[in-house]
Design an enzyme around this catalytic site. Sequence first.
Site, mmCIF file in Angstrom:
data_model
loop_
_atom_site.group_PDB
_atom_site.id
_atom_site.type_symbol
_atom_site.label_atom_id
_atom_site.label_comp_id
_atom_site.label_asym_id
_atom_site.label_seq_id
_atom_site.Cartn_x
_atom_site.Cartn_y
_atom_site.Cartn_z
ATOM 1 N N TYR A 97 0.840 -1.200 0.000
ATOM 2 C CA TYR A 97 0.000 0.000 0.000
ATOM 3 C C TYR A 97 0.877 1.253 0.000
ATOM 4 O O TYR A 97 0.666 2.175 -0.787
ATOM 5 C CB TYR A 97 -0.939 -0.019 1.208
ATOM 6 C CG TYR A 97 -1.710 1.250 1.406
ATOM 7 C CD1 TYR A 97 -2.721 1.620 0.524
ATOM 8 C CD2 TYR A 97 -1.420 2.111 2.470
ATOM 9 C CE1 TYR A 97 -3.424 2.806 0.687
ATOM 10 C CE2 TYR A 97 -2.116 3.289 2.646
ATOM 11 C CZ TYR A 97 -3.107 3.635 1.755
ATOM 12 O OH TYR A 97 -3.791 4.812 1.919
ATOM 13 N N GLU B 77 -11.892 5.108 4.221
ATOM 14 C CA GLU B 77 -11.475 6.003 5.303
ATOM 15 C C GLU B 77 -12.576 6.128 6.359
ATOM 16 O O GLU B 77 -12.298 6.193 7.554
ATOM 17 C CB GLU B 77 -11.093 7.386 4.763
ATOM 18 C CG GLU B 77 -9.827 7.403 3.927
ATOM 19 C CD GLU B 77 -8.549 7.109 4.692
ATOM 20 O OE1 GLU B 77 -8.553 7.087 5.936
ATOM 21 O OE2 GLU B 77 -7.517 6.900 4.028
ATOM 22 N N TRP C 291 -5.517 1.674 10.145
ATOM 23 C CA TRP C 291 -5.644 1.541 8.695
ATOM 24 C C TRP C 291 -5.348 0.113 8.247
ATOM 25 O O TRP C 291 -5.964 -0.390 7.317
ATOM 26 C CB TRP C 291 -4.739 2.558 7.999
ATOM 27 C CG TRP C 291 -4.890 2.518 6.507
ATOM 28 C CD1 TRP C 291 -3.922 2.191 5.596
ATOM 29 C CD2 TRP C 291 -6.066 2.794 5.738
ATOM 30 N NE1 TRP C 291 -4.437 2.255 4.319
ATOM 31 C CE2 TRP C 291 -5.745 2.623 4.385
ATOM 32 C CE3 TRP C 291 -7.366 3.175 6.066
ATOM 33 C CZ2 TRP C 291 -6.662 2.812 3.349
ATOM 34 C CZ3 TRP C 291 -8.287 3.368 5.049
ATOM 35 C CH2 TRP C 291 -7.934 3.186 3.713
#
Length: 195
Positions: free
Chosen positions: A16, A38, A46
């Site tokens: 990522y 998000e 995350w």
Amino acid sequence: MPRCNWCGSDPLYIAYHDHEWGVPTRDPQVLFEFLLLEAFQAGLSWITVLRKRERYRQVLFGFDAERLAIMSDAEIDERMQDPGIIRNRRKLEAARGNARAWLRLDDPAGFVWSFVGDVPKINRFARIDQVPAVSAEAEAMSKALKKAGFSFVGPTICYAYMQACGLVMDHLIDCERHAALAGSIPSGAGRVDAV
């Protein structure tokens, strides 16, 4: 490869970091997906969302805003039973509502990018503790998104969204991605804030 230290050693997080985070995108589909991810991340890490991303793609119709906008309450009930996602009814309902709000925007990508004057903001932070959690642009985005009918779009979420989609580039200056991304923006196009 020198990297921002926040991505640690998890291969998913590294991929990522190396291929998505901070890369400017104007693809409405990608922008919509990250907006929802998000929102699902709110209050969590995350990496938790990244690990569930593929399952979200499956249960949220590939992040197809038109299909998601008509998701029924029964379909939300089904998803609340799925251990492969974050089972939070408010966030699932927000995903449906945010899809509806997204579809009401004339030019979603243009709307999103308007908060940085349509060019990425290139920051030059040396340490992770210098990277802000919120910015004036994120506060403006949050206010405008809420006015447009979105939810789970507070300023902190909006700043993380801006980082993810490359509206702001917060790779640390000793990270190889910083030079690569800063160099990919035409001369004079990006705004640079030095710290």
